[in-house]
Design a protein around this motif. Structure first.
Motif, mmCIF file in Angstrom:
data_model
loop_
_atom_site.group_PDB
_atom_site.id
_atom_site.type_symbol
_atom_site.label_atom_id
_atom_site.label_comp_id
_atom_site.label_asym_id
_atom_site.label_seq_id
_atom_site.Cartn_x
_atom_site.Cartn_y
_atom_site.Cartn_z
ATOM 1 N N ILE A 5 -5.979 4.491 0.327
ATOM 2 C CA ILE A 5 -5.678 5.166 1.275
ATOM 3 C C ILE A 5 -6.580 4.469 2.761
ATOM 4 O O ILE A 5 -5.876 4.694 3.802
ATOM 5 N N SER A 6 -7.320 5.489 2.196
ATOM 6 C CA SER A 6 -8.184 5.264 3.359
ATOM 7 C C SER A 6 -9.161 3.488 3.862
ATOM 8 O O SER A 6 -9.475 4.007 4.825
ATOM 9 N N VAL A 7 -8.839 2.740 2.258
ATOM 10 C CA VAL A 7 -10.055 1.859 2.704
ATOM 11 C C VAL A 7 -8.007 0.726 3.802
ATOM 12 O O VAL A 7 -8.649 0.057 5.147
ATOM 13 N N ALA A 8 -6.905 0.882 3.555
ATOM 14 C CA ALA A 8 -5.815 0.567 4.252
ATOM 15 C C ALA A 8 -5.813 1.127 5.684
ATOM 16 O O ALA A 8 -5.102 0.220 6.472
ATOM 17 N N GLU A 9 -6.017 2.804 5.894
ATOM 18 C CA GLU A 9 -6.174 3.134 6.649
ATOM 19 C C GLU A 9 -7.230 2.761 7.989
ATOM 20 O O GLU A 9 -6.387 2.468 9.194
ATOM 21 N N ASN A 10 -8.614 2.759 7.633
ATOM 22 C CA ASN A 10 -8.807 1.722 8.314
ATOM 23 C C ASN A 10 -9.168 0.520 9.192
ATOM 24 O O ASN A 10 -9.667 -0.259 9.858
ATOM 25 N N GLU A 11 -7.721 -0.330 8.319
ATOM 26 C CA GLU A 11 -7.798 -1.495 8.555
ATOM 27 C C GLU A 11 -6.393 -1.997 9.962
ATOM 28 O O GLU A 11 -6.193 -2.936 10.322
ATOM 29 N N ILE A 12 -6.177 -0.638 10.318
ATOM 30 C CA ILE A 12 -4.934 -0.438 11.027
ATOM 31 C C ILE A 12 -5.253 -0.939 12.238
ATOM 32 O O ILE A 12 -6.435 -0.292 13.150
ATOM 33 N N GLY A 13 -4.437 -1.901 13.302
ATOM 34 C CA GLY A 13 -4.733 -2.473 14.060
ATOM 35 C C GLY A 13 -5.349 -3.951 14.197
ATOM 36 O O GLY A 13 -5.507 -4.913 15.237
ATOM 37 N N GLY B 227 0.453 4.819 -3.245
ATOM 38 C CA GLY B 227 -0.412 4.449 -3.625
ATOM 39 C C GLY B 227 0.344 3.110 -4.305
ATOM 40 O O GLY B 227 -0.304 1.935 -4.994
ATOM 41 N N ASP B 228 1.762 2.976 -4.675
ATOM 42 C CA ASP B 228 2.341 1.842 -5.157
ATOM 43 C C ASP B 228 2.723 0.726 -3.480
ATOM 44 O O ASP B 228 2.477 1.053 -3.092
ATOM 45 N N LEU B 229 3.205 0.255 -4.852
ATOM 46 C CA LEU B 229 3.820 -1.243 -3.721
ATOM 47 C C LEU B 229 5.207 -0.627 -3.633
ATOM 48 O O LEU B 229 5.919 -1.125 -4.283
ATOM 49 N N ILE B 230 5.323 -0.859 -1.857
ATOM 50 C CA ILE B 230 6.653 -1.397 -1.452
ATOM 51 C C ILE B 230 7.042 -2.871 -1.422
ATOM 52 O O ILE B 230 6.678 -3.401 -0.794
ATOM 53 N N GLY C 60 4.024 -4.221 1.191
ATOM 54 C CA GLY C 60 3.490 -3.031 1.713
ATOM 55 C C GLY C 60 2.387 -1.731 0.841
ATOM 56 O O GLY C 60 3.054 -2.404 -0.953
ATOM 57 N N ILE C 61 1.974 -1.433 1.537
ATOM 58 C CA ILE C 61 1.265 -0.052 0.467
ATOM 59 C C ILE C 61 1.998 1.304 0.308
ATOM 60 O O ILE C 61 1.902 1.392 1.595
ATOM 61 N N VAL C 62 2.817 1.783 -0.261
ATOM 62 C CA VAL C 62 3.171 3.396 0.235
ATOM 63 C C VAL C 62 1.731 4.170 0.708
ATOM 64 O O VAL C 62 0.727 4.746 -0.497
ATOM 65 N N LYS C 63 1.463 5.071 2.004
ATOM 66 C CA LYS C 63 0.878 6.526 1.825
ATOM 67 C C LYS C 63 1.542 7.138 1.625
ATOM 68 O O LYS C 63 0.601 8.105 1.141
ATOM 69 N N SER C 64 2.345 8.197 1.868
ATOM 70 C CA SER C 64 3.275 9.025 1.334
ATOM 71 C C SER C 64 4.436 8.786 1.565
ATOM 72 O O SER C 64 5.439 8.295 2.141
ATOM 73 N N VAL C 65 5.535 9.955 1.125
ATOM 74 C CA VAL C 65 6.444 10.312 0.403
ATOM 75 C C VAL C 65 6.835 11.751 1.134
ATOM 76 O O VAL C 65 6.511 12.348 0.777
ATOM 77 N N SER C 66 8.263 11.751 2.052
ATOM 78 C CA SER C 66 7.965 13.183 2.458
ATOM 79 C C SER C 66 10.137 13.115 2.630
ATOM 80 O O SER C 66 10.299 12.468 3.257
ATOM 81 N N GLY C 67 10.649 13.697 1.286
ATOM 82 C CA GLY C 67 11.985 13.075 1.218
ATOM 83 C C GLY C 67 12.705 12.084 0.792
ATOM 84 O O GLY C 67 11.804 11.571 0.026
ATOM 85 N N SER C 68 13.486 11.835 2.058
ATOM 86 C CA SER C 68 13.530 10.533 1.840
ATOM 87 C C SER C 68 13.497 9.450 3.477
ATOM 88 O O SER C 68 13.728 8.500 3.000
ATOM 89 N N THR C 69 12.255 9.791 3.939
ATOM 90 C CA THR C 69 11.561 9.078 4.501
ATOM 91 C C THR C 69 10.093 9.096 3.622
ATOM 92 O O THR C 69 8.974 9.260 3.030
#
Length: 437
Positions: free
Chosen positions: A39-47, A124-127, A141-150
């Motif tokens: 997730i850290s590697v993927a977040e560093n690529e945002i933008g 870390g799942d693939l979506i 894409g890559i699942v970053k996190s899940v909160s309830g149904s979001t």
């Protein structure tokens, strides 16, 4: 002196056994560590923004430039593995492909979950997404996190950029709604993790080893206290058993060798493993209605391979039996050819609007062209607009072209006769008037 040396050696061994679990745990890579690093590697690529023509650094790494949501995901896993010293790329994610071939890869491993199955995605799942609702995935894409149904994700190739996105049941369709989620690929993180056991567990194992060592020492002392006569008799029996066992083993080995020798064909025939694959196609530029063969060659020659074709854009092309590609709509579509779920090769087809001729392509470039006035698209469209089927007119041309030509010629002749009569009438009137004067 000898006693002191033995005691010192025993203390050193005990110290090593006690400290080794702490050292191993410090350098172990756990499932949680790998997911967080991903997730850290993927977040560093945002933008990150693509270069013109879908050109990206992810494509530079992968060796293929084009739609890059899949190459972004694979790049992130590869980077994570390199940073942690663990092989992830090609192990818990495939070594290539597109969305649908990735889904097939996870299905074969029993690690693909549809959204309707009720599976709760994990970090870390693939979506996978199906934007068009046609049952084929067009994005990953890559699942970053899940909160309830979001569901929170990080994705590449989102309007040419890497973006962090959010999906909710009430989000606008299709690009913000969970209804567009097709399913999830769940990597087998535990298969590559080195830190599954905790320090306490390892200490327990160390304690057990110590107990086993003490037991062995006690049993050794007891053995020493036995009478020499008993030892001799036991040794003789043991040696007899060993010699018998050796004879039996020798007999078995001889039997196995004989069996192998009697069936030389099966024994000497080696399964040739596919190591590479090349694709062959006459062209990658098609018009709607065109078709072309996409063929492959597996290397080395004679290698066994189960080959599958995958495409993410079914509205652009269709893949027939044997890799026949048929253009069905305008756009660009990437086709992935996969051998044994290990070797991936791909190419992109660009489909444009159909012109006056339809061409059938093959690797031998055999072309069949048809032409004619009724094939003109503008005329076809005009006839369609007034409710006339141009194809039917063309197929029954003999029934209306000749009668129409005769009618046209008759009309022209009639007009000429009428014009001649009108001119003659005017001349006659003028002549009569002149005579009267």
């Amino acid at each position: 002196m000898k006693k002191l040396f033995k005691n010192t050696l025993a203390l050193m061994l005990a110290a090593i056994m006690t400290l080794s679990p702490v050292t191993l745990t410090a350098y172990a890579v756990s499932v949680g560590d790998m997911k967080s690093k991903l997730i850290s590697v993927a977040e560093n690529e945002i933008g990150y923004t693509e270069r013109p023509g879908n050109q990206t650094k992810y494509g530079d790494w992968y060796g293929y430039q084009g739609p890059w949501c899949t190459t972004f995901v694979l790049w992130c896993f590869n980077q994570t593995g390199e940073k942690l010293g663990v092989k992830l790329y090609g192990k818990i994610v495939p070594s290539g492909g597109n969305c649908n071939s990735m889904i097939s890869w996870y299905k074969n491993k029993g690690r693909y979950h549809t959204r309707s199955s009720g599976y709760t995605p994990k970090k870390g799942d693939l979506i996978f997404f199906d934007w068009s609702g046609n049952g084929s995935s067009q994005h990953v894409g890559i699942v970053k996190s899940v909160s309830g149904s979001t569901v929170y994700t990080i994705e590449g190739n989102c309007s040419g950029k890497v973006k962090a996105k959010t999906y909710t049941p009430s989000g606008s369709k299709p690009y913000k709604s969970t209804s567009s989620i097709m399913g999830y690929g769940s990597p087998d993180w535990s298969s590559v993790a080195n830190g599954k056991s905790e320090t306490t567990t390892k200490k327990k194992a160390t304690t057990t080893k110590k107990q086993e060592t003490a037991t062995k020492k006690a049993s050794t002392k007891k053995k020493k206290s036995k009478k020499s006569t008993t030892k001799k008799s036991t040794t003789k029996k043991a040696s007899t058993k060993k010699s018998t066992a050796k004879k039996a083993t020798t007999t078995k080995k001889a039997t196995n060798t004989a069996t192998t020798t009697t069936k030389p064909t099966k024994a000497t025939t080696k399964r040739i493993v596919a190591k590479d694959m090349e694709l062959h196609t006459a062209t990658t530029t098609l018009e709607v209605g065109d078709s072309v063969d996409l063929r492959y060659t597996v290397k080395p020659k004679g290698a066994e391979a189960v080959v599958g074709y995958f495409c993410d854009e079914e509205g652009v092309i269709e893949i027939g039996e044997g890799g026949v590609i048929t253009a069905t709509g305008e756009g660009t579509a990437t086709v992935v050819v996969c051998a044994n779920d290990e070797i991936y090769r791909q190419c992109s087809y660009t489909v444009t609007e159909a012109s006056a001729c339809v061409t059938q392509h093959s690797p031998d470039r055999i072309e069949v062209e048809t032409s004619g006035g009724l094939n003109d698209k503008s005329l076809n469209q005009k006839l369609t607009d007034i409710g006339i089927n141009a194809d039917n007119l063309k197929s029954h041309a003999q029934y209306f072209i000749y009668p129409a030509a005769i009618m046209g010629a008759t009309a022209v002749i009639a007009l000429l006769i009428t014009a001649v009569k009108a001119v003659a009438r005017v001349i006659r009137k003028k002549k009569d008037g002149h005579v009267k004067d």
